[in-house]
Design a protein around this motif. Structure first.
Motif, PDB file in Angstrom:
ATOM      1  N   ARG A 146       0.739  -1.424  -0.048  1.00 44.01           N
ATOM      2  CA  ARG A 146      -0.052  -0.154  -0.051  1.00 44.01           C
ATOM      3  C   ARG A 146       0.900   1.248   0.082  1.00 44.01           C
ATOM      4  NH1 ARG A 146      -3.618   1.397   5.248  1.00 44.01           N
ATOM      5  NH2 ARG A 146      -4.215   3.475   4.647  1.00 44.01           N
ATOM      6  N   TRP A 147       2.035   1.341   0.808  1.00 46.35           N
ATOM      7  CA  TRP A 147       2.884   2.466   0.904  1.00 46.35           C
ATOM      8  C   TRP A 147       3.985   2.465  -0.269  1.00 46.35           C
ATOM      9  CZ3 TRP A 147       0.392   5.553   3.721  1.00 46.35           C
ATOM     10  CH2 TRP A 147      -0.372   5.101   4.498  1.00 46.35           C
ATOM     11  N   THR A 148       4.068   1.141  -0.859  1.00 48.46           N
ATOM     12  CA  THR A 148       4.859   1.381  -1.798  1.00 48.46           C
ATOM     13  C   THR A 148       4.313   2.030  -3.207  1.00 48.46           C
ATOM     14  OG1 THR A 148       5.849  -0.743  -1.425  1.00 48.46           O
ATOM     15  CG2 THR A 148       6.343  -0.040  -3.584  1.00 48.46           C
ATOM     16  N   GLN A 149       3.016   1.527  -3.189  1.00 42.87           N
ATOM     17  CA  GLN A 149       2.094   2.357  -4.079  1.00 42.87           C
ATOM     18  C   GLN A 149       2.114   3.972  -3.849  1.00 42.87           C
ATOM     19  OE1 GLN A 149      -1.471  -0.141  -3.801  1.00 42.87           O
ATOM     20  NE2 GLN A 149      -0.579  -1.356  -5.429  1.00 42.87           N
ATOM     21  N   TRP A 150       1.759   4.299  -2.514  1.00 42.20           N
ATOM     22  CA  TRP A 150       1.749   5.545  -2.130  1.00 42.20           C
ATOM     23  C   TRP A 150       2.957   6.326  -2.625  1.00 42.20           C
ATOM     24  CZ3 TRP A 150       4.409   9.177   1.187  1.00 42.20           C
ATOM     25  CH2 TRP A 150       3.619   9.989   1.709  1.00 42.20           C
ATOM     26  N   ILE A 151       4.022   5.706  -2.501  1.00 41.18           N
ATOM     27  CA  ILE A 151       5.409   6.685  -2.916  1.00 41.18           C
ATOM     28  C   ILE A 151       5.305   6.752  -4.285  1.00 41.18           C
ATOM     29  CG2 ILE A 151       7.738   6.360  -3.090  1.00 41.18           C
ATOM     30  CD1 ILE A 151       7.662   4.975  -0.344  1.00 41.18           C
ATOM     31  N   PHE A 152       4.868   5.588  -4.812  1.00 45.19           N
ATOM     32  CA  PHE A 152       4.587   5.812  -6.457  1.00 45.19           C
ATOM     33  C   PHE A 152       3.734   6.938  -6.725  1.00 45.19           C
ATOM     34  CE2 PHE A 152       2.656   4.998 -10.593  1.00 45.19           C
ATOM     35  CZ  PHE A 152       3.861   4.789 -11.469  1.00 45.19           C
ATOM     36  N   ARG A 153       2.580   7.019  -6.093  1.00 44.01           N
ATOM     37  CA  ARG A 153       1.785   8.012  -6.548  1.00 44.01           C
ATOM     38  C   ARG A 153       2.561   9.587  -6.433  1.00 44.01           C
ATOM     39  NH1 ARG A 153      -1.995  10.348  -3.811  1.00 44.01           N
ATOM     40  NH2 ARG A 153      -3.266  10.991  -5.420  1.00 44.01           N
ATOM     41  N   LYS A 154       3.253   9.806  -5.387  1.00 43.70           N
ATOM     42  CA  LYS A 154       4.128  10.855  -4.975  1.00 43.70           C
ATOM     43  C   LYS A 154       5.045  11.132  -6.407  1.00 43.70           C
ATOM     44  CE  LYS A 154       2.678  12.021  -0.915  1.00 43.70           C
ATOM     45  NZ  LYS A 154       1.756  12.901  -0.826  1.00 43.70           N
ATOM     46  N   MET A 155       5.579  10.067  -6.943  1.00 43.55           N
ATOM     47  CA  MET A 155       6.345  10.134  -8.001  1.00 43.55           C
ATOM     48  C   MET A 155       5.411  10.770  -8.950  1.00 43.55           C
ATOM     49  SD  MET A 155       9.531   8.292  -7.798  1.00 43.55           S
ATOM     50  CE  MET A 155      10.426   7.385  -6.351  1.00 43.55           C
ATOM     51  N   VAL A 156       4.535  10.261  -9.276  1.00 45.63           N
ATOM     52  CA  VAL A 156       3.626  10.692 -10.463  1.00 45.63           C
ATOM     53  C   VAL A 156       3.080  12.245 -10.174  1.00 45.63           C
ATOM     54  CG1 VAL A 156       1.217  10.389 -11.680  1.00 45.63           C
ATOM     55  CG2 VAL A 156       2.593   8.104 -11.033  1.00 45.63           C
ATOM     56  N   GLU A 157       2.699  12.439  -9.067  1.00 47.23           N
ATOM     57  CA  GLU A 157       2.381  13.841  -8.833  1.00 47.23           C
ATOM     58  C   GLU A 157       3.678  14.785  -8.995  1.00 47.23           C
ATOM     59  OE1 GLU A 157       1.209  13.550  -4.714  1.00 47.23           O
ATOM     60  OE2 GLU A 157      -0.788  13.263  -5.090  1.00 47.23           O
ATOM     61  N   ARG A 158       4.780  14.293  -8.529  1.00 52.57           N
ATOM     62  CA  ARG A 158       5.865  15.173  -8.892  1.00 52.57           C
ATOM     63  C   ARG A 158       6.559  15.269 -10.416  1.00 52.57           C
ATOM     64  NH1 ARG A 158       6.993  16.721  -3.665  1.00 52.57           N
ATOM     65  NH2 ARG A 158       8.868  17.671  -4.154  1.00 52.57           N
ATOM     66  N   GLY A 159       5.823  14.250 -11.170  1.00 49.84           N
ATOM     67  CA  GLY A 159       6.324  14.389 -12.375  1.00 49.84           C
ATOM     68  C   GLY A 159       7.588  13.375 -12.775  1.00 49.84           C
ATOM     69  N   LEU A 160       7.725  12.645 -11.642  1.00 53.67           N
ATOM     70  CA  LEU A 160       8.968  11.891 -11.628  1.00 53.67           C
ATOM     71  C   LEU A 160       8.576  10.348 -12.440  1.00 53.67           C
ATOM     72  CD1 LEU A 160      10.340  12.732  -8.215  1.00 53.67           C
ATOM     73  CD2 LEU A 160      11.164  13.253 -10.358  1.00 53.67           C
ATOM     74  N   ALA A 161       7.231  10.046 -12.600  1.00 54.23           N
ATOM     75  CA  ALA A 161       7.006   8.858 -13.078  1.00 54.23           C
ATOM     76  C   ALA A 161       6.116   9.099 -14.318  1.00 54.23           C
ATOM     77  CB  ALA A 161       6.052   8.023 -12.298  1.00 54.23           C
ATOM     78  N   PRO A 181     -11.205   5.937 -20.644  1.00 54.99           N
ATOM     79  CA  PRO A 181     -11.462   5.186 -22.400  1.00 54.99           C
ATOM     80  C   PRO A 181     -10.612   6.318 -23.379  1.00 54.99           C
ATOM     81  CG  PRO A 181     -13.652   5.819 -20.949  1.00 54.99           C
ATOM     82  CD  PRO A 181     -12.487   6.435 -20.220  1.00 54.99           C
ATOM     83  N   ASP A 182     -10.396   7.405 -23.191  1.00 55.88           N
ATOM     84  CA  ASP A 182      -9.583   8.183 -24.237  1.00 55.88           C
ATOM     85  C   ASP A 182      -8.269   7.705 -23.965  1.00 55.88           C
ATOM     86  OD1 ASP A 182      -8.930   9.447 -21.904  1.00 55.88           O
ATOM     87  OD2 ASP A 182      -9.691  11.515 -22.320  1.00 55.88           O
ATOM     88  N   GLY A 183      -7.899   7.066 -23.117  1.00 52.16           N
ATOM     89  CA  GLY A 183      -6.277   6.640 -23.057  1.00 52.16           C
ATOM     90  C   GLY A 183      -5.618   7.354 -21.961  1.00 52.16           C
ATOM     91  N   SER A 184      -6.201   8.294 -21.508  1.00 53.19           N
ATOM     92  CA  SER A 184      -5.517   9.537 -20.489  1.00 53.19           C
ATOM     93  C   SER A 184      -5.420   8.483 -19.185  1.00 53.19           C
ATOM     94  CB  SER A 184      -6.301  10.711 -20.177  1.00 53.19           C
ATOM     95  OG  SER A 184      -7.530  10.481 -19.731  1.00 53.19           O
ATOM     96  N   ILE A 185      -4.458   9.281 -18.404  1.00 51.91           N
ATOM     97  CA  ILE A 185      -3.915   8.345 -17.277  1.00 51.91           C
ATOM     98  C   ILE A 185      -4.645   9.022 -15.974  1.00 51.91           C
ATOM     99  CG2 ILE A 185      -2.154   7.816 -15.510  1.00 51.91           C
ATOM    100  CD1 ILE A 185      -0.064   8.316 -18.230  1.00 51.91           C
ATOM    101  N   ARG A 186      -5.095   8.098 -15.115  1.00 51.78           N
ATOM    102  CA  ARG A 186      -5.990   8.758 -13.866  1.00 51.78           C
ATOM    103  C   ARG A 186      -5.048   8.306 -12.782  1.00 51.78           C
ATOM    104  NH1 ARG A 186     -12.055  10.499 -13.624  1.00 51.78           N
ATOM    105  NH2 ARG A 186     -11.808  11.071 -11.340  1.00 51.78           N
ATOM    106  N   LEU A 187      -4.631   9.213 -11.974  1.00 51.24           N
ATOM    107  CA  LEU A 187      -3.879   8.498 -10.515  1.00 51.24           C
ATOM    108  C   LEU A 187      -5.126   8.422  -9.670  1.00 51.24           C
ATOM    109  CD1 LEU A 187      -1.102   8.036  -9.343  1.00 51.24           C
ATOM    110  CD2 LEU A 187      -1.133  10.548  -8.715  1.00 51.24           C
ATOM    111  N   LEU A 188      -4.870   7.071  -9.028  1.00 55.24           N
ATOM    112  CA  LEU A 188      -5.911   6.729  -7.991  1.00 55.24           C
ATOM    113  C   LEU A 188      -5.862   7.734  -6.694  1.00 55.24           C
ATOM    114  CD1 LEU A 188      -6.412   2.853  -8.587  1.00 55.24           C
ATOM    115  CD2 LEU A 188      -7.786   4.837  -9.462  1.00 55.24           C
ATOM    116  N   PRO A 189      -6.867   7.799  -5.933  1.00 55.83           N
ATOM    117  CA  PRO A 189      -6.554   8.647  -4.906  1.00 55.83           C
ATOM    118  C   PRO A 189      -5.862   7.707  -3.739  1.00 55.83           C
ATOM    119  CG  PRO A 189      -9.103   8.086  -4.920  1.00 55.83           C
ATOM    120  CD  PRO A 189      -8.253   7.689  -6.334  1.00 55.83           C
ATOM    121  N   GLU A 190      -5.492   8.462  -2.629  1.00 55.74           N
ATOM    122  CA  GLU A 190      -4.759   7.631  -1.602  1.00 55.74           C
ATOM    123  C   GLU A 190      -5.658   6.769  -1.055  1.00 55.74           C
ATOM    124  OE1 GLU A 190      -2.564   9.839   1.400  1.00 55.74           O
ATOM    125  OE2 GLU A 190      -1.733  11.141   0.100  1.00 55.74           O
ATOM    126  N   ASP A 191      -6.948   7.161  -0.834  1.00 49.28           N
ATOM    127  CA  ASP A 191      -7.972   6.153   0.097  1.00 49.28           C
ATOM    128  C   ASP A 191      -8.303   4.970  -0.839  1.00 49.28           C
ATOM    129  OD1 ASP A 191      -9.706   7.293  -1.685  1.00 49.28           O
ATOM    130  OD2 ASP A 191     -10.716   8.545  -0.311  1.00 49.28           O
TER     131      ASP A 191
END
Length: 844
Positions: free
Chosen positions: A135-150, A438-448
């Motif tokens: 869960r927290w590995t995924q949480w850190i990945f979220r931060k990466m996406v938010e910061r444009g690092l993924a 559906p249009d192929g865009s990426i959606r980051l799932l929320p923390e909860d």
RNA sequence: GCGAGAAUGGCGGAAUGGCAGACGCGCCGGACUUAGGAUCCGGUGGGGCAACCCGUGGGGGUUCGAAUCCCCCUUCUCGCACCA
């Protein structure tokens, strides 16, 4: 002999005691200094532990126990790197679920580790495949996406057909997957990437502040591969608007660029190629694409290949038209995938020029004939109107500034390091916390929405059309999100993900709000000592440093670096026995006859060699077999006694016997084997001078040895102490107390047992650690070597600190020395106090 | 090819400018017992068996003195390897 040393009885007793009392729980205590010692956590393979594992765990345990005895709050955790390919392959093979296999293996590992008496805080055990962890590995990945690092990108990747997955650059060597030896090939795929390159400079710079082995730092520097140079724009001749950039570390040689090269995969290849050259070029590009990088390198060592495109570029320095070639000695993955070729001052370009008869123009005068050989050293610029007469460094600066003024180039720092390919086509890994609209865009799932669980499947293989296994989970992969029918990501994260931050989770393993609480991180961080194998020098250790820096930027951790001090233990090898046909035999099947080894049953000769332990070589040594025969204390001590920790060394079970004998002697020093009571000799006697000296030498050597991780020589001192004490009719309890205190980190069970039997207060594991007294180390009578002309002629006993003239007089009086001085004149007397006299003579 | 590290008894190793081989394995001899994968004691670099000589991969150098410092060479291990 009812009461002999019996580790099989006393060791489980103390292990049960430690477990029941949770003796080694790490407790944050602001009144104490903290010490965080960490061993690289194991992958729980089906094979269980081999004797290589306890090497680093024992070293770490010795340091942890030592620090506790010195009053530190110690964090010494253990856990399991539980995601990864082997369990998934076993699952496919055995038709079972990887979780089931891993859980079984973890139970086995835990039991084995407990049997070795390590002082881990088991309450903090982590498992990277536990949803509460990932869960927290995924949480850190979220931060990466938010910061444009993924980010997702179509990139050329290493594809392993046998494993049906992509691999990171670091996982591929010599064209094969380092873990399995399967060949890999190049493919272009849409994959998750982590922008580690934007941390390149910090990853490089902060190495300076670390107490790491120099070779590991150097490996990371090489891997990051910083080089300074310039980007230079070359216009394509007769093609308005068409241009390309090259990176060069030698802008000063621009006048010597007599052609340019595009990598076969360069996007401009097709556009610049003239119609008459098109067939040849596309043929060359197609062949290059088929060959692996490895094949390219091997072939290019013999002779460089390439093909002329028919097009020309304009050298921005002198306006000359120079041909554009395509050649596979230029890599699309480095720089811009295009170069300017300066054959006079680059060995590769020189070789290419000679193969294809291209012109070589000297622009740096180095006093050698550049037609014969490239000159890559210093010199003065020639044939370069703008910079003639300048030395290399000045010339670089001048030409770069000139290019910049005209918009034709700029200074640039380039790195070999590339972004980290972060997707794998696997089942047994962390799912990505994203969905695709559906249009192929990426959606980051929320923390909860975390953890995004791994879907249940019963077939873990990739699909027939090479989709990842998660694509089989049709009811999982389709998901309604805000009324949109979205698709989940079917790739998973690589095994490295979980190990990038586990050392943080240990600080606060049960936190359900954050990966780690800030106050706890502030107390425990950073890791003070990290021990593990050197094989992770540029993979795990670089990835973890990168994640740590991201988390530093996020504000989750307070240090720039995760691991302050690093120590690499050397691998333990073992003898293996192989016959002429290449068949391996288990050591039990082999015996030594004279100088040769033969198979016991057949008498057939076998070759003995020292190799890495592996199942196929039949030379794996099981630590529990050693424990059953000699005890955990003997195993621990032998692992350390073998030699310096950092050294590669061969396992020899007979060596365990030696430390086992030592422990028996120690036992008999204290315990009467007939009665089970204390030996009558043990009592509150004063410590005699010689025994006190041996004791304090042991204390000093052990203290300094643990501080500097030189863990082998203290054991020799301990043996000397016990040998000296053995057979005496008075064994002072006070000496035993100090001795057991320093023995305890190495052999905690026997130390605890004898501590208790001696009726000493508290527990050996609680210390306190004794100090050595320098006054106890000096001897009243010293042995002095007497040399004549630097050759040893006598040794004499003398009182300590005997004045120099008296010492020399005594030396000269020694009969053997007299003999050697006969007919000579002493011209010099060299005296090393308390050690040596050297008489320099010449014929008299 | 480039870079880093290493080379010491039969074996693992110790000694980082001052008695090479600590400590242990193995081996040899003995004790206890009698068959143990047990324990204890003594010996153990090579040659001579004394004096002494030789000896830390090879060669040279610095030094009163070198395993240790410097130069050259050999071998091995590890890392990197068309990175412009």
């Amino acid at each position: 002999m009812q009461h002999r040393y019996d580790p099989a009885t006393i060791e489980p007793r103390w292990q049960a005691y430690w477990k029941a009392h949770r003796s080694f729980r790490a407790i944050e205590d602001p009144s104490k200094p903290k010490y965080y010692v960490l061993c690289m956590f194991p992958y729980p393979s089906g094979a269980g532990l081999h004797v290589g594992h306890p090497e680093s765990y024992t070293a770490v345990d010795i340091v942890a126990r030592y620090r506790r005895q010195r009053g530190y709050a110690v964090l010494n955790p253990i856990g399991f790197d539980a995601f990864g390919l082997p369990a998934e392959r076993a699952a496919v093979r055995e038709g079972r679920h990887p979780r089931e296999i891993i859980e079984e293996n973890i139970v086995t590992f835990t039991r084995q580790l407990e049997r070795l008496g390590f002082s881990f805080d088991w309450d903090r055990c982590v498992d990277t495949s536990d949803p509460e962890y990932y869960r927290w590995t995924q949480w850190i990945f979220r931060k990466m996406v938010e910061r444009g690092l993924a980010y997702l990108a179509k990139v050329p990747v290493y594809w392993c057909p046998a494993q049906k997955t992509v691999l990171a650059n670091e996982e591929v060597q010599d064209g094969v997957y380092v873990e399995t030896g399967d060949p890999v090939e190049r493919r272009t795929m849409r994959q998750w990437m982590l922008r580690i390159t934007s941390y390149a400079e910090r990853l490089l710079e902060d190495l300076e502040s670390l107490d790491w082995p120099e070779n590991v730092k150097e490996m990371q520097r090489n891997w990051i591969g910083r080089s300074e140079g310039a980007m230079v724009t070359f216009a394509v001749a007769d093609a308005p608007g068409l241009s390309f950039e090259v990176f060069t570390t030698r802008p000063d040689t621009l006048y010597g660029a007599t052609w340019c090269v595009l990598a076969p995969e360069h996007p401009l290849v097709e556009a610049v190629t003239t119609p008459e050259r098109a067939a040849e070029v596309s043929d060359y590009v197609a062949r290059a694409r088929q060959r692996s990088d490895m094949e390219r390198v091997v072939a290019a060592e013999k002779e460089k290949t390439g093909v002329f495109t028919g097009a020309f570029a304009v050298n921005p320095a002198n306006g000359e038209r120079i041909p554009i070639w395509v050649a596979d000695y230029v890599l699309v993955t480095y720089g811009t995938g295009a170069i300017m070729a300066v054959p006079a001052h680059d060995e590769r370009d020189h070789a290419f020029a000679r193969t294809f008869g291209l012109p070589i123009v000297e622009v740096v005068s180095g006093g050698r004939d550049v037609q014969a050989e490239a000159w890559t050293g210093d010199g003065v610029a020639v044939n370069s109107p703008l910079i003639d007469g300048l030395a290399v460094e000045a010339a670089k600066a001048r030409i770069t500034a000139w290019l910049e003024e005209r918009g034709l180039g700029r200074a640039k720092v380039q790195y070999k390091l590339r972004d980290w390919l972060f997707s794998r086509q696997r089942y047994w890994g962390e799912p990505f916390p994203v969905v695709f609209e559906p249009d192929g865009s990426i959606r980051l799932l929320p923390e909860d929405a975390l953890p995004v669980p791994i879907p249940e499947l019963d077939d873990f293989r990739p699909t027939e059309d090479c989709q990842p296994p998660l694509a089989r989970a049709t009811d999982w992969i389709e998901v309604d999100w805000d009324g949109h029918r979205c698709l989940r990501e079917s790739n998973t994260m690589p095994q490295w993900a979980g190990s990038c931050w586990y050392y943080l989770r240990y600080m606060d393993p049960h936190n359900d709000r954050l990966p780690v609480d800030a106050a706890k991180e502030a107390y425990w961080g950073p890791v003070d000592l990290y021990i593990g194998g050197v094989e992770h020098a540029v993979t795990h250790l670089l990835y973890a440093r990168f994640w740590h820096k991201v988390l530093y930027d996020v504000g989750l951790v307070h240090t720039k670096e995760p691991f302050q001090r690093l120590f690499n233990q050397g691998m333990i090898l073992a003898f293996s026995y192989r016959d002429a046909a290449g068949k391996y035999y288990h050591p039990d099947e082999v015996e030594q006859r004279g100088d040769v080894f033969v198979v016991r049953k057949t008498g057939a000769p076998v070759e003995a060699q020292i190799e890495k332990m592996s199942k196929s070589k039949r030379n794996v040594v099981d630590p529990l077999e050693i424990v059953d025969r000699y005890g955990a204390d003997a195993l621990r001590m032998y692992e350390m006694f073998m030699g310096p920790l950092e050294q590669v060394k061969p396992w020899q079970t007979s060596g365990v016997q030696g430390v086992h004998r030592f422990l028996q002697r120690l036992w008999r020093l204290v315990v009467d084997e007939e009665t089970g009571g204390l030996k009558p000799a043990v009592g509150d006697h004063p410590i005699p001078r010689d025994l006190g000296r041996a004791l304090h030498l042991t204390i000093r050597e052990t203290t300094e040895g643990i501080e500097t991780i030189r863990l082998n020589t203290p054991i020799s001192r301990m043996m000397e102490f016990v040998n000296l004490a053995t057979g005496r009719d008075r064994v002072p309890r006070e000496a035993l107390r100090a001795f057991l205190a320093v023995l305890s980190p190495y052999a905690p069970h026997i130390a605890e047992e004898l501590w208790e039997r001696l009726g000493l207060p508290g527990r050996a594991a609680d210390g306190p650690w004794p100090a050595w007294d320098p006054a106890m180390l000096v001897e009243d009578l010293v042995e002095v070597a007497v040399q004549v002309q630097g050759r040893l002629r006598a040794t004499l006993q003398a009182p300590r600190d005997l004045p120099r003239p008296e010492l020399v007089e005594r030396a000269k009086a020694h009969p053997n020395v007299v003999r050697h001085l006969e007919g000579k004149v002493v011209v010099r007397e060299i005296v090393v106090p308390n050690r040596l006299v050297n008489l320099v003579v010449r014929p008299g």
